[in-house]
Structure formats: structure tokens, C-alpha cells
Design a protein around this motif. Structure first.
Motif, short mmCIF file in Angstrom:
data_model
loop_
_atom_site.label_atom_id
_atom_site.label_comp_id
_atom_site.label_asym_id
_atom_site.label_seq_id
_atom_site.Cartn_x
_atom_site.Cartn_y
_atom_site.Cartn_z
N GLY A 87 -37.97 -70.44 -28.23
CA GLY A 87 -36.71 -70.95 -27.72
C GLY A 87 -36.39 -70.36 -26.37
N ASP A 91 -30.80 -70.22 -25.37
CA ASP A 91 -30.54 -70.77 -26.69
C ASP A 91 -30.74 -69.78 -27.83
N THR A 93 -30.36 -66.83 -30.37
CA THR A 93 -29.24 -66.03 -30.87
C THR A 93 -29.70 -64.60 -31.16
N ASP A 140 -39.92 -70.08 -23.04
CA ASP A 140 -39.60 -70.29 -24.46
C ASP A 140 -40.24 -69.26 -25.39
#
Length: 229
Positions: A87, A91, A93, A140
Motif C-alpha cells: 500500500g 494509505d 494505517t 507501495d
């Protein structure tokens, strides 16, 4: 007979390594995240011992292992288990970051700490299955790569600290390998998966066993493996 403690023996590289060592008559102690998984591993590898503890909760590993029978001798500790969640930085968490750091970095550090007395006594070997992402990060891949960069630092520091105790430390950096984790990675990337394009887990297992079997006059510190296709 050598005794090896192995994480990640349920599939992929870990299963291939466990099968090699089990077939040649070495003692294997297989880590499992829960009792059900331990039962499956024990059935798959007759005669193997199991240890239960959740790598996603490294703060409780010491407590979990203190309630189980640990091997008196450990010739190698093989850190092969791992998780991946891709990710963008914008984005991801904290929960996603924490899960990968816990499983891929902090749990190996804690298991190493807990088994160091046996490893020192046996002049044993700690081997970390890292990743190409442990040497370079792509878009990512930040959280996973950070956990693997940290794992490299852990191995490098441990090597310097334990050299005088005769403990060997190896990091193996496989490229993409045809494992269930690679299936998940391709799903996250939205790509079709063709296992024939990637490294066979048996090839990585060969590298790992070679590192373990190297005579005492030498030590493999860092080994990079790339797909040959």
C-alpha cells in the motif's frame, strides 16, 4: 543429531527447508501460531516437536514459551515466517505497519533473544530469510520493506555481537519465490500469477541448507537469490 527451530514451516520456503532437514534425520522444532496449526505440522512431519506462539504478538512470546518444553540444544534458529501488506504510504494505517513490523522484525528479535543461551552453547546458527525488499524499496512496498530493512540491521548487529560466542548469522535475500505469499502479493498488485516465472522454494531451501552445512572455518553472511528466468 542437529536440532533446528523453524518458523514458517507450514508452506513455501519454510516447508521445503523443514522437509529437507526432517528427511535427513535432523531434529526439527516447528513454530506454530496456535494449537491447531501445531497439530497439522506434527502430523505432516512425524517425530517433529512443535512450539506455539503468535508472532503477531511478540510481547507474549516469552510467556507462551515459558509454558512449554523448549529444546535443550538448538543448532540453528531459522526465521522464515513473514507477512506482507502492500500500500502507498498515504494509505497505510498504523495497524498495517505494526502487524508487519511485529511479525517480520520484532518477533524474530524476540525469538532470537529467547534462544540465544542454547545457540551460544551449541555454537549455533541464526538464519534470517529476508527479501529483495530488504535491500531496496519500491512504491507501495514501504511497510514491508521497512520491516525487512530492519531485519537486515538486526542480523548485522547480531553477527557482530555473537561472533565471539561462535554463533553464525546469515541473511538470505530471495527474489520473488513461488509461494502462497507470492500469490497474495500478486493479488494485491492486481497482476496475474504464473509460478513458473519465479524461484522454486526448493532452490531457496538448497541455499539455506548449504549455509547451515558450511564447515566451521567459513560463514555465509549475506546471500542474494534472483529468478533465473
Amino acid at each position: 543429531m542437529a536440532t533446528h527451530v523453524i518458523t514458517g514451516a507450514g508452506s513455501g520456503i519454510g516447508a521445503a527447508v523443514a522437509a529437507r532437514l526432517h528427511a535427513r534425520g535432523d531434529g526439527i522444532v516447528l513454530h506454530a501460531r496456535d494449537a491447531g496449526r501445531a497439530k497439522e505440522l506434527a502430523a505432516r512431519f512425524p517425530g517433529a516437536r512443535t512450539l506455539v506462539g503468535d508472532l503477531a504478538d511478540p510481547g507474549r512470546l516469552s510467556w507462551a514459551l515459558s509454558h512449554q518444553s523448549l529444546p535443550d540444544r538448538v543448532d540453528s534458529l531459522l526465521h522464515i515466517a513473514g507477512v506482507i501488506d502492500l500500500g502507498a504510504v498515504g494509505d497505510l494505517t498504523p495497524k498495517t505497519w505494526r502487524h508487519q513490523l511485529d511479525v517480520n522484525l520484532i518477533a524474530p528479535a524476540e525469538l532470537t533473544r529467547l534462544f540465544l543461551p542454547q545457540l551460544r552453547a551449541a555454537r549455533g546458527h541464526v538464519l534470517f530469510v529476508n527479501s529483495g525488499a530488504g535491500l531496496r524499496a519500491s512504491a507501495d512496498w514501504s511497510a514491508y520493506a521497512a520491516s525487512k530493512h530492519g531485519l537486515k540491521a538486526l542480523a548485522d548487529s547480531l553477527r557482530h555481537e555473537e561472533h565471539g560466542n561462535g554463533v553464525r548469522v546469515t541473511s538470505v535475500y530471495p527474489g520473488r519465490t513461488a509461494t502462497p505469499m507470492q500469490v497474495r502479493t500478486h493479488q494485491q498488485e492486481g497482476k496475474d500469477y504464473d509460478p513458473s516465472l519465479w524461484i522454486d522454494p526448493e532452490s531457496v531451501a538448497t541455499t539455506i541448507v548449504t549455509a547451515l552445512d558450511l564447515p566451521r572455518d567459513a560463514e555465509l553472511n549475506d546471500v542474494t537469490i534472483r529468478p533465473g528466468r
